[in-house]
Enzyme design. Sequence first.
Site, PDB file in Angstrom:
ATOM      1  N   TYR A 196     -86.795  33.009  47.701  1.00  0.00           N
ATOM      2  CA  TYR A 196     -85.758  32.390  46.891  1.00  0.00           C
ATOM      3  C   TYR A 196     -85.204  31.142  47.558  1.00  0.00           C
ATOM      4  CZ  TYR A 196     -82.064  34.452  49.912  1.00  0.00           C
ATOM      5  OH  TYR A 196     -81.241  34.791  50.957  1.00  0.00           O
ATOM      6  N   ASP A 248     -82.040  29.429  49.264  1.00  0.00           N
ATOM      7  CA  ASP A 248     -80.798  29.800  49.938  1.00  0.00           C
ATOM      8  C   ASP A 248     -80.252  28.571  50.672  1.00  0.00           C
ATOM      9  OD1 ASP A 248     -78.687  31.209  50.990  1.00  0.00           O
ATOM     10  OD2 ASP A 248     -79.846  32.123  52.603  1.00  0.00           O
ATOM     11  N   GLU A 260     -86.331  30.344  51.256  1.00  0.00           N
ATOM     12  CA  GLU A 260     -86.206  31.442  52.217  1.00  0.00           C
ATOM     13  C   GLU A 260     -87.168  32.572  51.871  1.00  0.00           C
ATOM     14  OE1 GLU A 260     -82.976  34.871  53.339  1.00  0.00           O
ATOM     15  OE2 GLU A 260     -82.349  32.785  53.633  1.00  0.00           O
ATOM     16  N   SER A 279     -87.554  36.438  52.816  1.00  0.00           N
ATOM     17  CA  SER A 279     -86.948  37.612  53.445  1.00  0.00           C
ATOM     18  C   SER A 279     -87.982  38.723  53.445  1.00  0.00           C
ATOM     19  CB  SER A 279     -85.702  38.057  52.680  1.00  0.00           C
ATOM     20  OG  SER A 279     -84.688  37.087  52.760  1.00  0.00           O
ATOM     21  N   HIS A 326     -82.441  35.083  60.294  1.00  0.00           N
ATOM     22  CA  HIS A 326     -81.555  36.229  60.446  1.00  0.00           C
ATOM     23  C   HIS A 326     -82.367  37.509  60.592  1.00  0.00           C
ATOM     24  CE1 HIS A 326     -78.240  33.908  58.010  1.00  0.00           C
ATOM     25  NE2 HIS A 326     -78.584  33.300  59.135  1.00  0.00           N
ATOM     26  N   ASN A 362     -82.158  41.815  60.543  1.00  0.00           N
ATOM     27  CA  ASN A 362     -81.377  42.906  59.972  1.00  0.00           C
ATOM     28  C   ASN A 362     -81.840  44.225  60.571  1.00  0.00           C
ATOM     29  OD1 ASN A 362     -79.795  41.507  57.722  1.00  0.00           O
ATOM     30  ND2 ASN A 362     -81.882  40.825  57.325  1.00  0.00           N
ATOM     31  N   ARG A 399     -75.700  47.846  58.069  1.00  0.00           N
ATOM     32  CA  ARG A 399     -76.770  46.868  58.331  1.00  0.00           C
ATOM     33  C   ARG A 399     -76.216  45.805  59.255  1.00  0.00           C
ATOM     34  NH1 ARG A 399     -78.449  41.784  55.598  1.00  0.00           N
ATOM     35  NH2 ARG A 399     -76.663  42.131  54.226  1.00  0.00           N
TER      36      ARG A 399
END
Length: 508
Positions: free
Chosen positions: A95, A97, A102, A104, A158, A160, A242
């Site tokens: 998508y 961002d 990005e 993910s 990032h 997670n 998370r």
Amino acid sequence: MTVRRVMGVETEYGISVPGDPGANPMVLSGHVVNAYASTHGVRSGRAAWDYADEAPLRDARGFEMGRGVADPSQLTDVEDPTLANVVLTNGARLYVDHAHPEYSSPEVTTPRDAVRWDRAGELVMLESVRRLAASPGEPGVNLYKNNTDGKGASYGTHENYLMRRETPFAEVVRHLIPFFVARQAMCGSGRVGIGQDSRTAGYQLSQRADFFEVEVGLETTLKRPIINTRDEPHAVADLYRRLHVIIGDANHGDVANLLKLGTTSLVLAMVEDGAVGRDLTLDKPVATLHAISHDPTLRTTATLRDGRTLTAVQLLWEYFHAAASYLEQRGHTAADDPDTAEVMGLWESVLTRLERDPMECAADLDWVAKLSLLEGYRERDGLSWGDPRLRAIDIQWSDVRPEKGLFHRLRERGRITRLVEDPLVADAVTQPPTDTRAWFRGKCLEKFAPQIAAASWDSVIFDVPGRHALQRVPMLEPLRGTQAHVGEIMDRSPDVVTLLRELDAAAG
């Protein structure tokens, strides 16, 4: 007590159009996402993102920020205006961002799989670049797996990690801040230029370090904190938290990437079990983060609150020895858990070599590999660190095109250690992990895409023929929806109606 846990990586890619510095990055990023999605049968508006359970302003410290005072960049639960926001058959999200494309990755359970599906994202972006280049009327877009343009802009990579909700968040903060400050010695991707806008000449360990300004906070694009407090578990909220880590760099190398994820997962396990040991609280964490990044000799020391001074490598040794003791006390063996054994072995090897001579890690660590290459150019052409040609080389290092990206060239020449072979990465572009809910999400996209209205990390929403209301399948437990759990149901379901009936029967 191991490196195994639900984890994943989000990477925003740098974007540019050669010869057109004024091009709109949001529009361009939309082109990137749609170029890939349209050619793989995933259209924007179908198999789009489900925002129902998004809560980007909920803070782990026990409150929720008001939308009226939040920066617009924090409102990630707002529908993407470019409509470039899709779910892929490998379970990933692709998508736009913050004006960047990005990728993910899907949820995985091991650091090695995290590396595999993160690298799959590089191939997704590469295909988009090539398709746009071959499409008449479309701008030629270049993408870079990096974290700054060298002119003051930064974009994130990032991590997670799912962890136990019962763990006091104050303990997470106390033990992870020193670790993240030191971790860049292993996991930084290297950068030409000092300061957010690179106004000072030099080379540093991390692309992201200079952009962090506070110790703890909710923001991700301004006043960036070492510990991000967003409390958005995408799972059963009473059981899970998370941990959203925004301080990491975009790694190309398998070893650095695996160490980034594996060592962090181990430290989290110790935090959850109250087994970190000595207090390593730093006196001035943000200033120390910057200072360590600015010193590729690794001699800069951090002052601890108890008065001790340690280098980044010495700090990491403290965590390593605590982890080794933690595993030994719990009877851990390499035969029982090869994933943890791999992380511990690489961690010890890298720290030993960094302590002796950082350049011994040129095959394993991004920042060292890049520095070695840059020093070659500097010696050959007599370049100072302020020479703009070195900044250009820094950008070219991260180009996703294998014929242009300097990292890719080094790996093809055998100068970079491979942990995950290319065929496995190529397979991960279209296939989801088998041992998390990503398997169900991805296989639904593969088999029933026309009937999927939307999806998210914790749901798939079906538009079932003959039913007036959309049918939402919740997936709040990340370790359900695996191939072992629902594989047979998926195999014997020729259509969505049968699938939903079989799932209801299995749950009932």
